[in-house]
Design an enzyme around this catalytic site. Structure first.
Site, PDB file in Angstrom:
ATOM      1  N   GLU A 102      -9.306  -9.522   3.468  1.00 22.30           N
ATOM      2  CA  GLU A 102      -9.649  -8.114   3.194  1.00 22.30           C
ATOM      3  C   GLU A 102     -11.034  -8.004   2.552  1.00 22.30           C
ATOM      4  O   GLU A 102     -11.321  -8.656   1.526  1.00 22.30           O
ATOM      5  CB  GLU A 102      -8.580  -7.491   2.268  1.00 22.30           C
ATOM      6  CG  GLU A 102      -8.883  -6.035   1.934  1.00 22.30           C
ATOM      7  CD  GLU A 102      -7.700  -5.262   1.348  1.00 22.30           C
ATOM      8  OE1 GLU A 102      -6.603  -5.848   1.228  1.00 22.30           O
ATOM      9  OE2 GLU A 102      -7.911  -4.085   1.013  1.00 22.30           O
ATOM     10  N   SER A 104       0.843  -1.201   0.000  1.00 23.07           N
ATOM     11  CA  SER A 104       0.000   0.000   0.000  1.00 23.07           C
ATOM     12  C   SER A 104       0.877   1.250   0.000  1.00 23.07           C
ATOM     13  O   SER A 104       0.387   2.348  -0.243  1.00 23.07           O
ATOM     14  CB  SER A 104      -0.910   0.013   1.235  1.00 23.07           C
ATOM     15  OG  SER A 104      -0.164  -0.230   2.418  1.00 23.07           O
TER      16      SER A 104
END
Ligand code: KIV
Length: 273
Positions: free
Chosen positions: A188, A52
């Site tokens: 997720e 990320s």
């Protein structure tokens, strides 16, 4: 606050024990030494050097441009803080296409970046890769549900596992990565009921992000937790800095909220279909 992991360095053994006794595991992303030290002091048990960083550090609109060199660079910065937290590092897009390539790149993350576990996105396709890494002493965290490296295949950043078929596939993948030797699983953006069922079935810790309150632990991207990301905030994010606290206070509030089960609340979770 934390009991099992208060004193010495956190290891895979600590995390397995936490799951056994039902103590929630707190995980947060970091990309540099300063924040890594602060969050370790606040009681964060697992620091994820996530890809990320492509979004929140490098300014890309996906994680796809992130290279192994970038991951080594940021992992090494985090390791220099010598946090007592376990350091998990993402294998970036296309760095684990074959088991041989995965072994070579994971070794770089460990020997040059200081990774103590590597994370890869996917299920049964990577069973042999996981077995290969584990056989060489490299602990693996698998990642299922929304897979940011497969954003174009999944058609955007959407909740996964809403249909019975998709849920069954994720559940099967979860069993396979555990059987292949993974030490941890990140789930997720899946419905809370699915995440609860997987967390119950597996013996390895399941860490959720947008996966409801019944996982064995939680992870957030640090910039989301601090509320410093521009644009629309995903449902599963909470700004722990809001209310005028300090960065250290925000990390401590997050640790407390995960430990006592108040985060994530239902407003941060996705119900089943
Ligand atoms: O890259 C990352 O930060 C991640 C988390 C969202 C789990 O994989």
């Amino acid at each position: 606050m934390s009991t099992m992991s208060n004193q010495s360095s956190v290891t895979v053994v600590t995390l397995a024990q936490q799951k056994q006794v039902g103590e929630k595991i707190v995980c947060l992303t970091a990309y540099d030494a300063t924040f890594a030290a602060l969050m370790a002091d606040a009681g964060v048990e697992v620091i994820l050097v996530g890809d990320s960083l492509g979004n929140v550090v490098q300014g890309h609109d996906s994680t796809l441009p992130v290279r192994i060199y970038d991951m080594v660079y940021h992992a090494a910065a985090v390791s220099r803080a010598k946090p007592r937290s376990l350091i998990v590092v993402d294998m970036p897009f296309q760095s684990y296409v074959t088991p041989e390539q995965a072994l070579q790149q994971a070794a770089r993350l460990m020997s040059r970046g200081g990774a103590q576990m590597v994370k890869l996105e996917g299920g049964k396709t990577f069973a042999v890769t996981i077995e290969t890494l584990v056989a060489q002493g490299i602990p693996v965290c698998a990642h299922l549900g929304l897979l940011p490296q497969s954003v174009h295949q999944q058609g955007g950043y959407h909740v996964q596992g809403k249909s019975a078929d998709d849920a069954a596939t994720i559940e099967e993948d979860a069993r396979i990565v555990e059987a292949s030797g993974a030490s941890m699983l990140v789930l997720e953006c899946v419905p809370s009921e699915l995440a609860a069922s997987i967390s119950q079935q597996l013996t390895i810790p399941v860490i959720g992000i947008g996966a409801g309150p019944d996982c064995d632990g939680q992870v957030l991207v640090m910039h989301d937790l601090l509320g410093i990301v521009a644009g629309k905030r995903p449902r599963f994010v909470k700004n722990f800095l809001a209310g005028g606290g300090s960065v250290q206070g925000a990390f401590e509030a997050y640790v407390q909220a995960v430990k006592d089960g108040s985060f994530p609340a239902s407003e941060h979770s996705f119900p089943g279909s």
